[in-house]
Write a protein that holds these residues in place. Structure first.
Motif, PDB file in Angstrom:
ATOM      1  N   ARG A 191      18.078  -9.760  44.836  1.00 12.98           N
ATOM      2  CA  ARG A 191      17.179  -8.734  45.342  1.00 12.98           C
ATOM      3  C   ARG A 191      17.983  -7.600  45.991  1.00 12.98           C
ATOM      4  O   ARG A 191      18.911  -7.846  46.756  1.00 12.98           O
ATOM      5  N   THR A 207      15.229  -0.863  49.142  1.00 16.13           N
ATOM      6  CA  THR A 207      13.823  -0.978  49.543  1.00 16.13           C
ATOM      7  C   THR A 207      13.628  -0.656  51.025  1.00 16.13           C
ATOM      8  O   THR A 207      12.529  -0.828  51.557  1.00 16.13           O
ATOM      9  N   THR A 210      11.156   1.281  42.064  1.00 17.71           N
ATOM     10  CA  THR A 210      11.230   0.216  41.063  1.00 17.71           C
ATOM     11  C   THR A 210      11.450  -1.129  41.747  1.00 17.71           C
ATOM     12  O   THR A 210      10.814  -2.130  41.410  1.00 17.71           O
ATOM     13  N   ASN A 211      12.343  -1.153  42.729  1.00 14.37           N
ATOM     14  CA  ASN A 211      12.558  -2.415  43.447  1.00 14.37           C
ATOM     15  C   ASN A 211      11.330  -2.834  44.246  1.00 14.37           C
ATOM     16  O   ASN A 211      10.985  -4.017  44.280  1.00 14.37           O
ATOM     17  N   SER A 255       8.310  -2.302  43.469  1.00 18.54           N
ATOM     18  CA  SER A 255       7.282  -2.794  42.539  1.00 18.54           C
ATOM     19  C   SER A 255       7.529  -4.243  42.150  1.00 18.54           C
ATOM     20  O   SER A 255       6.600  -4.955  41.789  1.00 18.54           O
ATOM     21  N   THR A 256       8.773  -4.697  42.240  1.00 15.75           N
ATOM     22  CA  THR A 256       9.066  -6.084  41.854  1.00 15.75           C
ATOM     23  C   THR A 256       8.780  -7.068  42.980  1.00 15.75           C
ATOM     24  O   THR A 256       8.867  -8.266  42.791  1.00 15.75           O
ATOM     25  N   THR A 298       2.151 -10.469  36.312  1.00 20.19           N
ATOM     26  CA  THR A 298       3.343 -11.282  36.539  1.00 20.19           C
ATOM     27  C   THR A 298       3.034 -12.724  36.934  1.00 20.19           C
ATOM     28  O   THR A 298       3.880 -13.601  36.784  1.00 20.19           O
TER      29      THR A 298
END
Lengths: 131, 488
Positions: free
Chosen positions: B2, B7, B62-63, B65-66, B73
Motif C-alpha cells: 500500500r 494517500t 488512484t490509491n 480508490s483502492t 471488488t
C-alpha cells in the motif's frame, strides 16, 4: 435515589415522586438497562422548562451510535426544571443514571400515568424477558 | 504494498510553486479592472489551494480508490441496501451523447429522444407497480416518500378532511417517520407481531378519522412478505386512509406481485436498488413515485406527456392541482436512464427472474447461516433475512458490530447491523441476485469461522484495512469539520 425505590415505565424511563411545597414533583430519568441497550450515546434533545406534558407524550430523544430513541413522559404536568448540563455530559448517564443523570422535574397535575408504572421488581422482570 | 505516502491529504502533499502545467510568462501587462471590487468585498489573498504535479494528483486519487470496498471488488451483502451489481452496459448507454451532452434548458423539440425514454420509463414503472400515474422528479427514495405524503395532504385538503396522523410500522426504515414529520404529520408506530409481520389488531386500534396514511414496507425489513397484506390495506381503506408502500424491497417481487394489486395507493421506487444504478457518494439518486389515478392531479409538475397525434413528447406544466415542483427539471435523469436500460435489457420475464434469483440466493444463504447464528423469524425469507448475534454476544462476547468488523478481514463487505430495531443484535444479510453459489458458500464459511475466533482477535478487528475502528462516539460528539495546518 436508589433504583429499588423508583418506579419505571415500560419504555424504560424511571420516576421518583416527592413532595415540594405541598405539590407532587416527579423526577424523571432513564434506566441503566436502557442506557446499556442503547450503547454509546452521542446526542440528547431535551425540552425547555415551562412546557406541559401529558403522560405518554414524547418529550425528547436520545441518540446512540445505533439508533435514535424517543423519550416519553411517564407523568402529566409542567416541566419545572431540566438537567440542561446533561446533553453536554452524556457520560453521566452511564456513570450515575439515577442521580447525576436525572433529566426532568415535572410538577404533576394529577395521578395520570402513575398506575401504569412498574415497581423495581416488575421492571427487572420485564428487562430480563426482553434482554 | 500500500502506498501510504500518496494517500496523505492533498494539502499535506502540496509544495509551493508545483504545478501540473507550467505556462510561459505572459507577454502582456495585466491591468487592474477598471472598477475594482470595494475593499470590503476583496479577499485577503488567493485561496490556499494545494499545489501538486499531475502525477501526484493521479497517484493520490488512484490509491484512494483502492482503499474502498465496492460491489465491483467485493461481495456486498449489506441488507436493506440491495447492493446489486450494476451492469456496465447501463453506464455505456447512459453516456451516449444524445443523453449525456444535452442541457435541461434546451427546447423539448431538441431532446425528443431523452423525453421519449423518460416517458416510456413512466409507463414501465406504472406497469411494474400496478399504479398508473408516475412522477420521476423526486431525487431519492426518502424524497419520494415526502412527495407522496404531500400529494396525500393535497388530496385530503381538497376533500376538506383534516387528517394529521401517519402510521408507520415499528420495523420501518427510519425515513418513513422522518418523511411524515417533514410533511407536517404526527407519526405513530404500529407494532410488529411475534412473527415479524404487522400486528393487525394493533393497526386496527390505531386507525381512526385522524389517520391520513399508513406507510409499510412489503416485503418488510425482516425480509418477510406480509401475507395479511390485503386484510391490512382493506382495513386502512375502510378507515378512509391511504396506503403508502415503501418500495425499497421491490427487488423481491418484480413480476410476481404488484403493490397496486395488493392495495397500495402510493409508492416509491429506489432505482439504484431495484433497477441498478450507482449507490453511495450521496447521490445523485432518484425516487420516482407511482400513485392511483385519483391522486394523479396532485403529482408534481411538470410530468412528461405525449401528444399521440403528433408523436411528440413534452413537459406538461398545466397541472392546476399539482403540489408544484419538487426537483429541478426532470429529476436526476442519469439514474433514471440507467433504470430504463436495465428494465429494457431484462424485459418482463427477465425482471421476474431477477426477483426469483434474489429470493433463491437469500434462502440458500439463510439455510447455511441458520446453523451459525439464530434467525428469529423463520426458515424462509424473501430477498434478505435478519439473523441475531444476541446469543453469540452473551456466550462469547462477540457482538453484531464485532462480527461485521471482522468479516472485512475475510474480504467481504459487512452485512447491515442493528437494523431493523425489532431484532436484538441484528445482522441483516442481502446477497442480491447475481451472486454465485461459490460466493455464498465462501461467505457462510467465513461467518462460521469468525464465530469460532477468540474475543480479543474479533474485538480489535478489522486488522487488514487502512483504518481499523474509528471512534464513532467522538466522531458524532466532537467532529473535526475541517483540516487545519499543523503549524498554525
Amino acid at each position: 435515589m436508589k433504583p429499588e425505590d423508583l418506579r419505571y415505565a415500560e419504555s424504560h424511563e424511571w420516576v421518583h415522586v416527592s413532595e415540594q411545597d405541598g405539590q407532587q414533583v416527579a423526577t424523571v430519568g432513564i434506566s441503566a438497562f436502557a442506557i446499556e441497550q442503547l450503547n454509546d450515546l452521542v446526542y440528547m434533545d431535551l425540552p425547555e422548562a415551562g412546557r406541559t406534558l401529558k403522560a405518554g407524550e414524547e418529550f425528547g430523544e436520545v441518540e446512540s451510535v445505533k439508533a435514535v430513541s424517543p423519550l416519553y413522559s411517564p407523568v402529566s404536568g409542567e416541566i419545572v426544571e431540566v438537567n440542561s448540563q446533561l446533553p453536554d455530559n452524556l457520560e453521566w448517564l452511564n456513570e450515575d443514571p439515577y442521580q447525576k443523570g436525572w433529566i426532568l422535574k415535572v410538577r404533576m397535575s394529577g395521578d395520570e400515568g402513575l398506575d401504569q408504572l412498574l415497581d423495581h421488581a416488575a421492571y427487572q422482570k420485564q428487562c430480563a424477558e426482553s434482554g | 504494498m500500500r502506498n501510504t505516502q500518496s494517500t496523505r491529504l492533498l494539502f499535506e502533499l502540496s509544495q509551493p510553486g508545483r504545478r501540473a502545467a507550467l505556462l510561459p510568462p505572459l507577454d502582456e501587462q495585466i491591468t487592474a479592472a477598471a472598477e475594482p471590487l470595494p475593499e470590503t468585498q476583496a479577499a485577503d489573498g488567493p485561496p490556499p489551494l494545494p499545489e501538486l504535479a499531475e502525477g501526484d494528483v493521479i497517484r493520490h486519487f488512484t490509491n484512494l480508490s483502492t482503499l474502498n470496498m465496492s460491489v465491483d471488488t467485493h461481495f456486498y451483502p449489506l441488507g436493506s441496501c440491495t447492493m446489486k451489481y450494476n451492469p456496465k452496459r447501463n453506464e455505456r448507454l447512459a453516456a451516449l451523447p444524445g443523453l449525456a451532452d444535452v442541457h435541461p434548458l434546451q427546447d423539448d423539440d431538441s431532446v425528443q429522444g431523452l423525453l421519449r425514454l423518460l416517458y416510456e420509463l413512466q409507463q414501465m414503472l406504472a406497469e411494474i407497480s400496478g399504479l398508473p400515474a408516475v412522477s420521476l422528479q423526486p431525487a431519492a427514495g426518502a424524497h419520494g416518500e415526502l412527495t407522496a405524503l404531500m400529494v396525500a395532504h393535497a388530496y385530503y385538503a381538497q376533500r376538506g378532511e383534516d387528517r394529521r396522523v401517519v402510521l408507520t410500522a415499528d420495523s420501518a426504515h427510519g425515513t418513513n417517520p422522518a418523511s411524515a414529520a417533514m410533511a407536517g404529520f404526527e407519526t405513530r408506530a404500529v407494532k410488529s407481531s411475534p412473527e415479524g409481520l404487522i400486528d393487525v389488531e394493533d393497526l386496527r386500534s390505531k386507525l381512526d378519522d385522524q389517520v391520513a396514511v399508513f406507510m409499510l414496507t412489503n416485503p418488510n425489513t425482516l425480509g418477510l412478505f406480509d401475507h395479511q397484506i390485503c386484510e391490512i390495506t382493506q382495513a386502512v381503506h375502510d378507515a378512509g386512509a391511504l396506503v403508502y408502500l415503501d418500495g425499497a424491497n421491490m427487488n423481491a417481487i418484480m413480476g410476481l406481485s404488484r403493490p397496486g394489486d395488493f392495495g397500495a395507493d402510493m409508492m416509491h421506487y429506489n432505482p439504484h436498488k431495484t433497477f441498478s444504478g450507482p449507490h453511495g457518494g450521496g447521490g445523485p439518486g432518484a425516487g420516482p413515485i407511482c400513485v392511483r389515478d385519483f391522486l394523479e392531479p396532485f403529482l408534481p409538475a411538470p410530468t412528461i406527456a405525449r401528444d399521440a397525434d403528433q408523436d411528440h413528447y413534452r413537459l406538461e406544466y398545466d397541472r392546476p392541482e399539482s403540489i408544484g415542483r419538487v426537483r429541478t427539471f426532470f429529476g436526476n435523469t442519469g439514474v433514471l436512464l440507467r433504470a430504463y436500460f436495465y428494465i429494457r435489457s431484462y424485459g418482463g420475464d427477465g425482471l421476474r427472474q431477477v426477483s426469483e434469483d434474489a429470493v433463491l440466493g437469500a434462502n440458500y444463504l439463510l439455510s447455511k447461516v441458520k446453523h451459525i447464528l439464530d434467525v428469529p423469524h423463520g426458515d424462509r425469507c424473501m430477498h434478505e433475512f435478519v439473523a441475531s448475534a444476541s446469543k453469540l454476544k452473551k456466550e462469547q462476547g462477540i457482538s453484531a458490530m464485532d462480527l461485521a468488523k471482522r468479516i472485512l478481514d475475510y474480504g467481504f463487505h459487512a452485512p447491515t447491523v442493528y437494523f431493523p430495531l425489532v431484532v436484538d443484535e441484528a445482522v441483516m444479510i442481502e446477497p442480491t441476485e447475481t451472486e454465485s453459489k461459490e460466493t455464498l458458500d465462501a461467505f457462510a464459511e467465513a461467518l462460521f469461522r469468525v464465530t469460532g475466533e477468540s474475543g480479543d482477535l474479533v474485538h480489535e478487528a478489522p486488522h487488514s484495512t487502512p483504518i481499523s475502528r474509528p471512534n464513532d462516539v467522538a466522531a458524532a460528539r466532537k467532529p473535526i469539520m475541517k483540516w487545519t495546518p499543523k503549524d498554525s
